[in-house]
Design a protein around this motif. Structure first.
Motif, PDB file in Angstrom:
ATOM      1  N   PHE A 109     -53.496  42.400  33.155  1.00  0.00           N
ATOM      2  CA  PHE A 109     -51.871  42.152  33.535  1.00  0.00           C
ATOM      3  C   PHE A 109     -51.527  42.656  34.822  1.00  0.00           C
ATOM      4  N   ARG A 110     -52.302  43.663  35.317  1.00  0.00           N
ATOM      5  CA  ARG A 110     -51.694  44.080  36.336  1.00  0.00           C
ATOM      6  C   ARG A 110     -52.270  43.248  37.686  1.00  0.00           C
ATOM      7  N   PRO A 111     -53.649  42.613  37.685  1.00  0.00           N
ATOM      8  CA  PRO A 111     -53.933  41.716  38.747  1.00  0.00           C
ATOM      9  C   PRO A 111     -52.884  40.439  38.636  1.00  0.00           C
ATOM     10  N   LEU A 112     -52.711  40.012  37.494  1.00  0.00           N
ATOM     11  CA  LEU A 112     -51.767  38.884  37.334  1.00  0.00           C
ATOM     12  C   LEU A 112     -50.475  38.955  37.816  1.00  0.00           C
ATOM     13  N   TYR A 113     -49.935  40.076  37.404  1.00  0.00           N
ATOM     14  CA  TYR A 113     -48.470  40.581  37.884  1.00  0.00           C
ATOM     15  C   TYR A 113     -48.522  40.546  39.526  1.00  0.00           C
ATOM     16  N   ILE A 114     -49.473  41.310  40.057  1.00  0.00           N
ATOM     17  CA  ILE A 114     -49.594  41.727  41.413  1.00  0.00           C
ATOM     18  C   ILE A 114     -49.549  40.305  42.231  1.00  0.00           C
ATOM     19  N   GLY A 115     -50.585  39.338  41.845  1.00  0.00           N
ATOM     20  CA  GLY A 115     -50.927  38.086  42.371  1.00  0.00           C
ATOM     21  C   GLY A 115     -49.723  37.189  42.279  1.00  0.00           C
ATOM     22  N   SER A 116     -48.883  37.061  41.106  1.00  0.00           N
ATOM     23  CA  SER A 116     -47.739  36.430  41.230  1.00  0.00           C
ATOM     24  C   SER A 116     -46.497  36.825  41.835  1.00  0.00           C
ATOM     25  N   ASP A 117     -46.516  38.098  42.071  1.00  0.00           N
ATOM     26  CA  ASP A 117     -45.484  38.852  42.955  1.00  0.00           C
ATOM     27  C   ASP A 117     -45.604  38.591  44.213  1.00  0.00           C
ATOM     28  N   ILE A 118     -46.873  38.573  44.902  1.00  0.00           N
ATOM     29  CA  ILE A 118     -47.265  38.328  46.178  1.00  0.00           C
ATOM     30  C   ILE A 118     -47.001  36.783  46.198  1.00  0.00           C
ATOM     31  N   TRP A 119     -47.333  35.702  45.328  1.00  0.00           N
ATOM     32  CA  TRP A 119     -47.008  34.430  45.662  1.00  0.00           C
ATOM     33  C   TRP A 119     -45.545  34.146  45.756  1.00  0.00           C
ATOM     34  N   GLN A 120     -44.883  34.944  44.746  1.00  0.00           N
ATOM     35  CA  GLN A 120     -43.512  34.722  44.732  1.00  0.00           C
ATOM     36  C   GLN A 120     -42.662  35.159  45.862  1.00  0.00           C
ATOM     37  N   ASN A 121     -43.095  36.207  46.645  1.00  0.00           N
ATOM     38  CA  ASN A 121     -42.476  36.428  47.781  1.00  0.00           C
ATOM     39  C   ASN A 121     -42.975  36.157  49.124  1.00  0.00           C
ATOM     40  N   ALA A 122     -43.892  35.439  49.223  1.00  0.00           N
ATOM     41  CA  ALA A 122     -44.790  35.209  50.404  1.00  0.00           C
ATOM     42  C   ALA A 122     -44.023  34.137  51.185  1.00  0.00           C
ATOM     43  N   GLY A 123     -43.291  33.082  50.689  1.00  0.00           N
ATOM     44  CA  GLY A 123     -42.243  32.422  51.189  1.00  0.00           C
ATOM     45  C   GLY A 123     -41.308  33.103  51.921  1.00  0.00           C
ATOM     46  N   PHE A 124     -40.588  33.704  51.497  1.00  0.00           N
ATOM     47  CA  PHE A 124     -39.465  34.373  52.071  1.00  0.00           C
ATOM     48  C   PHE A 124     -39.946  35.356  53.296  1.00  0.00           C
ATOM     49  N   SER A 125     -40.999  35.964  52.973  1.00  0.00           N
ATOM     50  CA  SER A 125     -41.360  36.943  54.012  1.00  0.00           C
ATOM     51  C   SER A 125     -41.822  36.372  55.309  1.00  0.00           C
ATOM     52  N   MET A 126     -42.579  35.128  54.927  1.00  0.00           N
ATOM     53  CA  MET A 126     -43.189  34.255  55.996  1.00  0.00           C
ATOM     54  C   MET A 126     -41.915  33.717  57.039  1.00  0.00           C
ATOM     55  N   ILE A 127     -40.758  33.391  56.228  1.00  0.00           N
ATOM     56  CA  ILE A 127     -39.607  32.906  57.108  1.00  0.00           C
ATOM     57  C   ILE A 127     -39.114  34.012  58.058  1.00  0.00           C
ATOM     58  N   ILE A 128     -39.144  35.182  57.239  1.00  0.00           N
ATOM     59  CA  ILE A 128     -38.290  36.352  58.214  1.00  0.00           C
ATOM     60  C   ILE A 128     -39.338  36.786  59.148  1.00  0.00           C
ATOM     61  N   TYR A 129     -40.740  36.662  59.038  1.00  0.00           N
ATOM     62  CA  TYR A 129     -41.551  37.200  60.026  1.00  0.00           C
ATOM     63  C   TYR A 129     -41.596  36.220  61.151  1.00  0.00           C
ATOM     64  N   LEU A 130     -41.778  34.862  60.796  1.00  0.00           N
ATOM     65  CA  LEU A 130     -41.620  33.816  61.859  1.00  0.00           C
ATOM     66  C   LEU A 130     -40.226  33.914  62.591  1.00  0.00           C
ATOM     67  N   ALA A 131     -39.246  34.095  61.935  1.00  0.00           N
ATOM     68  CA  ALA A 131     -37.957  34.162  62.658  1.00  0.00           C
ATOM     69  C   ALA A 131     -37.969  35.209  63.620  1.00  0.00           C
ATOM     70  N   ALA A 132     -38.605  36.437  63.355  1.00  0.00           N
ATOM     71  CA  ALA A 132     -38.786  37.644  64.180  1.00  0.00           C
ATOM     72  C   ALA A 132     -39.813  37.177  65.192  1.00  0.00           C
ATOM     73  N   LEU A 133     -40.826  36.616  65.064  1.00  0.00           N
ATOM     74  CA  LEU A 133     -41.606  36.008  66.029  1.00  0.00           C
ATOM     75  C   LEU A 133     -41.142  35.283  67.162  1.00  0.00           C
ATOM     76  N   THR A 134     -40.196  34.246  66.539  1.00  0.00           N
ATOM     77  CA  THR A 134     -39.403  33.484  67.811  1.00  0.00           C
ATOM     78  C   THR A 134     -38.626  34.166  68.585  1.00  0.00           C
ATOM     79  N   ALA A 135     -38.236  35.264  68.156  1.00  0.00           N
ATOM     80  CA  ALA A 135     -37.249  36.158  69.057  1.00  0.00           C
ATOM     81  C   ALA A 135     -38.041  36.785  70.161  1.00  0.00           C
ATOM     82  N   ILE A 136     -39.271  36.791  70.323  1.00  0.00           N
ATOM     83  CA  ILE A 136     -40.153  37.204  71.336  1.00  0.00           C
ATOM     84  C   ILE A 136     -40.056  36.476  72.613  1.00  0.00           C
ATOM     85  N   ASP A 137     -39.958  36.879  73.642  1.00  0.00           N
ATOM     86  CA  ASP A 137     -39.787  36.077  74.976  1.00  0.00           C
ATOM     87  C   ASP A 137     -41.117  35.392  75.353  1.00  0.00           C
ATOM     88  N   PRO A 138     -41.294  34.010  75.425  1.00  0.00           N
ATOM     89  CA  PRO A 138     -42.638  33.551  75.769  1.00  0.00           C
ATOM     90  C   PRO A 138     -43.045  33.848  76.989  1.00  0.00           C
TER      91      PRO A 138
END
Length: 152
Positions: free
Chosen positions: A12-41
């Protein structure tokens, strides 16, 4: 041939944790990529000219640049730590994995709506919310003292 029987309580725990990571990975990736684009090249360009390799640029430019976003998302995650997502836990719950899968939200639901102990379940829900608020305030205060980045 000997087959090992897998008890559903251990999965139960590995399945719940794995599905939670999969569920939130997309949103977190968008937030972190947006933060990375704010860094001056030009910072990366200057570091490259000074001979910094990729890992040095990540360590000295990227991570300090997104540290406020990391802090805010961490504070929000800690403030929501006792709310494990009632729907997913309740849908994954069976009689076989009940000792492992019983969380505060499902206990409040079963106590309040199925056993009709409304005041008791309301007190448990209130206590859960107070603990979440205390964790949120504590980690916000720690983050403010550590790196001057907080919710308020």
């Amino acid at each position: 041939m000997l087959l090992r029987r897998y008890d559903t309580t251990e999965w139960f725990r590995p399945l719940y944790i794995g599905s939670d990571i999969w569920q939130n990975a997309g949103f977190s990736m968008i937030i972190y990529l947006a933060a990375l684009t704010a860094i001056d090249p030009s910072l990366h360009e200057a570091a490259r000219m000074d001979g910094a390799n990729r890992f040095q640029r990540i360590r000295h430019i990227d991570i300090p640049g997104i540290l406020p976003v990391i802090t805010i998302l961490f504070i929000l995650a800690v403030g929501n730590i006792f709310n494990l997502g009632f729907e997913k836990v309740y849908l994954m719950q069976t009689d076989l994995n009940l000792p492992t899968s019983e969380v505060i939200n499902t206990y409040v639901y079963k106590t309040g709506l199925q056993n009709a102990q409304f005041s008791y379940s309301a007190a448990i829900g209130l206590f859960n919310s107070v603990l979440n608020l205390l964790l949120l305030l504590t980690f916000n205060w720690v983050a403010k003292k550590a790196n001057q980045s907080s919710l308020w």
